[in-house]
Design a protein around this motif. Structure first.
Motif, PDB file in Angstrom:
ATOM      1  N   HIS A   9       0.742  -1.214   0.188  1.00  0.00           N
ATOM      2  CA  HIS A   9      -0.068   0.032  -0.071  1.00  0.00           C
ATOM      3  C   HIS A   9       0.555   0.948   0.099  1.00  0.00           C
ATOM      4  CE1 HIS A   9      -3.134   2.854   0.515  1.00  0.00           C
ATOM      5  NE2 HIS A   9      -2.629   2.403   2.207  1.00  0.00           N
ATOM      6  N   VAL A  10       1.692   1.152   0.914  1.00  0.00           N
ATOM      7  CA  VAL A  10       2.771   1.727   1.125  1.00  0.00           C
ATOM      8  C   VAL A  10       3.922   2.707  -0.131  1.00  0.00           C
ATOM      9  CG1 VAL A  10       4.827   3.673   2.120  1.00  0.00           C
ATOM     10  CG2 VAL A  10       3.057   2.359   3.857  1.00  0.00           C
ATOM     11  N   LEU A  11       4.337   1.763  -0.777  1.00  0.00           N
ATOM     12  CA  LEU A  11       4.713   1.763  -2.185  1.00  0.00           C
ATOM     13  C   LEU A  11       4.415   2.130  -3.049  1.00  0.00           C
ATOM     14  CD1 LEU A  11       7.251  -1.620  -1.707  1.00  0.00           C
ATOM     15  CD2 LEU A  11       8.003   0.698  -1.253  1.00  0.00           C
ATOM     16  N   ALA A  12       2.907   1.201  -3.252  1.00  0.00           N
ATOM     17  CA  ALA A  12       2.086   2.129  -4.137  1.00  0.00           C
ATOM     18  C   ALA A  12       1.434   3.364  -4.338  1.00  0.00           C
ATOM     19  CB  ALA A  12       0.618   1.258  -4.956  1.00  0.00           C
ATOM     20  N   ALA A  13       0.921   4.091  -2.987  1.00  0.00           N
ATOM     21  CA  ALA A  13       1.214   5.278  -2.744  1.00  0.00           C
ATOM     22  C   ALA A  13       2.555   6.229  -3.465  1.00  0.00           C
ATOM     23  CB  ALA A  13       1.204   5.558  -1.091  1.00  0.00           C
ATOM     24  N   ILE A  14       3.256   5.337  -2.897  1.00  0.00           N
ATOM     25  CA  ILE A  14       4.808   6.623  -3.494  1.00  0.00           C
ATOM     26  C   ILE A  14       4.656   5.684  -5.018  1.00  0.00           C
ATOM     27  CG2 ILE A  14       7.271   6.445  -3.245  1.00  0.00           C
ATOM     28  CD1 ILE A  14       7.090   5.609  -0.374  1.00  0.00           C
ATOM     29  N   VAL A  15       4.647   5.340  -5.349  1.00  0.00           N
ATOM     30  CA  VAL A  15       5.417   4.916  -6.725  1.00  0.00           C
ATOM     31  C   VAL A  15       4.615   5.943  -7.728  1.00  0.00           C
ATOM     32  CG1 VAL A  15       5.354   3.530  -8.611  1.00  0.00           C
ATOM     33  CG2 VAL A  15       6.686   3.199  -6.620  1.00  0.00           C
ATOM     34  N   ALA A  16       2.660   5.390  -7.571  1.00  0.00           N
ATOM     35  CA  ALA A  16       1.410   6.146  -8.066  1.00  0.00           C
ATOM     36  C   ALA A  16       0.888   7.266  -7.904  1.00  0.00           C
ATOM     37  CB  ALA A  16       0.214   5.178  -7.416  1.00  0.00           C
ATOM     38  N   ILE A  17       1.251   7.826  -6.481  1.00  0.00           N
ATOM     39  CA  ILE A  17       0.745   9.068  -6.404  1.00  0.00           C
ATOM     40  C   ILE A  17       1.761  10.198  -6.331  1.00  0.00           C
ATOM     41  CG2 ILE A  17      -0.760  10.451  -4.609  1.00  0.00           C
ATOM     42  CD1 ILE A  17      -2.312   8.186  -5.810  1.00  0.00           C
ATOM     43  N   GLY A  18       2.578  10.045  -6.626  1.00  0.00           N
ATOM     44  CA  GLY A  18       4.218  10.901  -6.742  1.00  0.00           C
ATOM     45  C   GLY A  18       4.072  11.717  -7.236  1.00  0.00           C
ATOM     46  N   PRO A  19       4.295  10.308  -8.878  1.00  0.00           N
ATOM     47  CA  PRO A  19       4.178  11.562 -10.259  1.00  0.00           C
ATOM     48  C   PRO A  19       3.443  12.262 -10.511  1.00  0.00           C
ATOM     49  CG  PRO A  19       4.902   8.957 -10.177  1.00  0.00           C
ATOM     50  CD  PRO A  19       4.391   8.699  -8.865  1.00  0.00           C
ATOM     51  N   VAL A  20       1.979  12.453  -9.678  1.00  0.00           N
ATOM     52  CA  VAL A  20       0.862  12.444 -10.495  1.00  0.00           C
ATOM     53  C   VAL A  20       0.620  13.992  -9.684  1.00  0.00           C
ATOM     54  CG1 VAL A  20      -1.324  12.831 -10.577  1.00  0.00           C
ATOM     55  CG2 VAL A  20      -1.026  10.803 -10.727  1.00  0.00           C
ATOM     56  N   THR A  21       1.806  14.052  -8.383  1.00  0.00           N
ATOM     57  CA  THR A  21       1.185  15.154  -7.423  1.00  0.00           C
ATOM     58  C   THR A  21       2.301  15.630  -8.809  1.00  0.00           C
ATOM     59  OG1 THR A  21       2.340  14.405  -5.972  1.00  0.00           O
ATOM     60  CG2 THR A  21      -0.152  14.819  -5.673  1.00  0.00           C
ATOM     61  N   VAL A  22       3.504  15.658  -8.721  1.00  0.00           N
ATOM     62  CA  VAL A  22       4.510  16.790  -9.349  1.00  0.00           C
ATOM     63  C   VAL A  22       3.955  16.348 -10.703  1.00  0.00           C
ATOM     64  CG1 VAL A  22       6.819  16.460 -10.088  1.00  0.00           C
ATOM     65  CG2 VAL A  22       6.127  15.486  -7.976  1.00  0.00           C
ATOM     66  N   ALA A  23       3.555  15.625 -11.698  1.00  0.00           N
ATOM     67  CA  ALA A  23       3.000  15.700 -13.005  1.00  0.00           C
ATOM     68  C   ALA A  23       2.572  16.866 -13.431  1.00  0.00           C
ATOM     69  CB  ALA A  23       3.435  15.054 -13.613  1.00  0.00           C
ATOM     70  N   ALA A  24       1.122  17.255 -12.186  1.00  0.00           N
ATOM     71  CA  ALA A  24       0.351  17.851 -12.687  1.00  0.00           C
ATOM     72  C   ALA A  24       0.780  19.458 -11.806  1.00  0.00           C
ATOM     73  CB  ALA A  24      -0.844  17.938 -11.699  1.00  0.00           C
ATOM     74  N   SER A  25       1.011  19.576 -11.580  1.00  0.00           N
ATOM     75  CA  SER A  25       1.547  20.536 -11.106  1.00  0.00           C
ATOM     76  C   SER A  25       2.759  20.998 -11.726  1.00  0.00           C
ATOM     77  CB  SER A  25       2.825  20.694  -9.571  1.00  0.00           C
ATOM     78  OG  SER A  25       1.497  20.120  -8.246  1.00  0.00           O
ATOM     79  N   MET A  26       3.646  20.768 -12.769  1.00  0.00           N
ATOM     80  CA  MET A  26       4.607  20.956 -13.524  1.00  0.00           C
ATOM     81  C   MET A  26       3.930  21.629 -14.939  1.00  0.00           C
ATOM     82  SD  MET A  26       7.737  17.833 -13.045  1.00  0.00           S
ATOM     83  CE  MET A  26       8.596  19.239 -14.532  1.00  0.00           C
ATOM     84  N   PHE A  27       2.869  20.877 -15.049  1.00  0.00           N
ATOM     85  CA  PHE A  27       1.931  20.896 -16.453  1.00  0.00           C
ATOM     86  C   PHE A  27       1.786  22.537 -16.571  1.00  0.00           C
ATOM     87  CE2 PHE A  27      -1.820  20.957 -19.140  1.00  0.00           C
ATOM     88  CZ  PHE A  27      -1.628  20.757 -19.634  1.00  0.00           C
ATOM     89  N   PRO A  28       0.526  23.231 -15.331  1.00  0.00           N
ATOM     90  CA  PRO A  28       0.092  24.890 -16.050  1.00  0.00           C
ATOM     91  C   PRO A  28       1.846  25.274 -16.451  1.00  0.00           C
ATOM     92  CG  PRO A  28      -1.110  24.139 -14.117  1.00  0.00           C
ATOM     93  CD  PRO A  28       0.267  22.776 -15.249  1.00  0.00           C
ATOM     94  N   PRO A  29       2.929  25.346 -15.542  1.00  0.00           N
ATOM     95  CA  PRO A  29       3.954  26.262 -16.277  1.00  0.00           C
ATOM     96  C   PRO A  29       4.567  25.499 -17.642  1.00  0.00           C
ATOM     97  CG  PRO A  29       4.089  25.464 -13.965  1.00  0.00           C
ATOM     98  CD  PRO A  29       3.151  24.507 -14.380  1.00  0.00           C
ATOM     99  N   ALA A  30       4.290  24.535 -17.930  1.00  0.00           N
ATOM    100  CA  ALA A  30       4.672  24.171 -18.833  1.00  0.00           C
ATOM    101  C   ALA A  30       3.868  24.319 -20.645  1.00  0.00           C
ATOM    102  CB  ALA A  30       4.685  23.070 -18.810  1.00  0.00           C
ATOM    103  N   VAL A  31       2.535  24.451 -20.621  1.00  0.00           N
ATOM    104  CA  VAL A  31       2.133  25.182 -20.888  1.00  0.00           C
ATOM    105  C   VAL A  31       2.170  26.526 -21.044  1.00  0.00           C
ATOM    106  CG1 VAL A  31      -0.815  25.624 -21.246  1.00  0.00           C
ATOM    107  CG2 VAL A  31      -0.289  23.513 -20.760  1.00  0.00           C
ATOM    108  N   ARG A  32       2.359  27.518 -19.912  1.00  0.00           N
ATOM    109  CA  ARG A  32       2.514  28.884 -20.017  1.00  0.00           C
ATOM    110  C   ARG A  32       3.502  29.182 -21.088  1.00  0.00           C
ATOM    111  NH1 ARG A  32       0.288  29.025 -14.964  1.00  0.00           N
ATOM    112  NH2 ARG A  32       2.521  28.570 -13.984  1.00  0.00           N
ATOM    113  N   ARG A  33       4.745  27.912 -21.032  1.00  0.00           N
ATOM    114  CA  ARG A  33       6.035  27.903 -21.537  1.00  0.00           C
ATOM    115  C   ARG A  33       5.366  27.518 -23.054  1.00  0.00           C
ATOM    116  NH1 ARG A  33       8.117  26.162 -17.463  1.00  0.00           N
ATOM    117  NH2 ARG A  33       7.647  23.642 -18.068  1.00  0.00           N
ATOM    118  N   ALA A  34       5.082  26.996 -23.335  1.00  0.00           N
ATOM    119  CA  ALA A  34       4.190  26.609 -24.553  1.00  0.00           C
ATOM    120  C   ALA A  34       3.583  27.606 -25.462  1.00  0.00           C
ATOM    121  CB  ALA A  34       3.569  25.393 -24.894  1.00  0.00           C
ATOM    122  N   ALA A  35       2.959  27.820 -25.016  1.00  0.00           N
ATOM    123  CA  ALA A  35       1.849  29.390 -25.575  1.00  0.00           C
ATOM    124  C   ALA A  35       2.851  30.397 -25.209  1.00  0.00           C
ATOM    125  CB  ALA A  35       0.552  29.315 -24.668  1.00  0.00           C
TER     126      ALA A  35
END
Length: 157
Positions: A9-35
């Protein structure tokens, strides 16, 4: 068996949720750079980055389904399914999943569509997405704290 389930359970939380939180946080600035690219449409490299971040969010959101499944199995093995902290964690996890599915992923799709069509992206749209992403991340942070603190825990921590 409980230790194995809890570890998974803990490993799944780290491996699955961690990337979503980081990638989702990085997405808006990436879109602003692209635009921000001048006249000729979005910057291809920045557009590729935004598309990759969105794919990470989608894929790991699916993988993240293992977290509550393993959580339920762990809670059943520990005989704590009726505990208040667990019920609260389940509700917050459902809320986080709802925010991701209803607000974050669709808005990412929409912004990528605008970029792919070389249409303007308003800053307010990326700011709103960043707000929803922050709510998603905050909900997961609270769930994490509840999982560690667990009122009435017998861990002695």
């Amino acid at each position: 068996m409980t230790k194995l389930l809890l570890s998974l359970h803990v490993l799944a939380a780290i491996v699955a949720i961690g990337p979503v939180t980081v990638a989702a946080s990085m997405f808006p600035p990436a879109v602003r750079r692209a635009a921000a690219a001048a006249g000729d449409g979005p910057d291809p490299a920045a557009l590729g980055t935004a598309a990759l971040l969105h794919r990470i969010c989608r894929v790991y959101a699916g993988v993240g389904l293992t977290v509550p499944l393993l959580g339920f199995a762990t809670a059943a093995a520990m005989d704590v399914l009726g505990s208040g902290w667990l019920v609260t964690s389940i509700a917050l996890t459902a809320a986080a999943a709802g925010v991701l599915v209803a607000f974050v992923l669709p808005r990412q799709d929409e912004l990528l569509g605008l970029l792919n069509e070389a249409r303007p992206v308003e800053r307010a749209g990326t700011v709103r997405l960043a707000m929803f992403t922050g709510v998603f991340n905050l909900l997961w942070a609270v769930v994490t704290v509840l999982m560690i603190v667990r009122p009435g825990s017998t861990t002695g921590a």
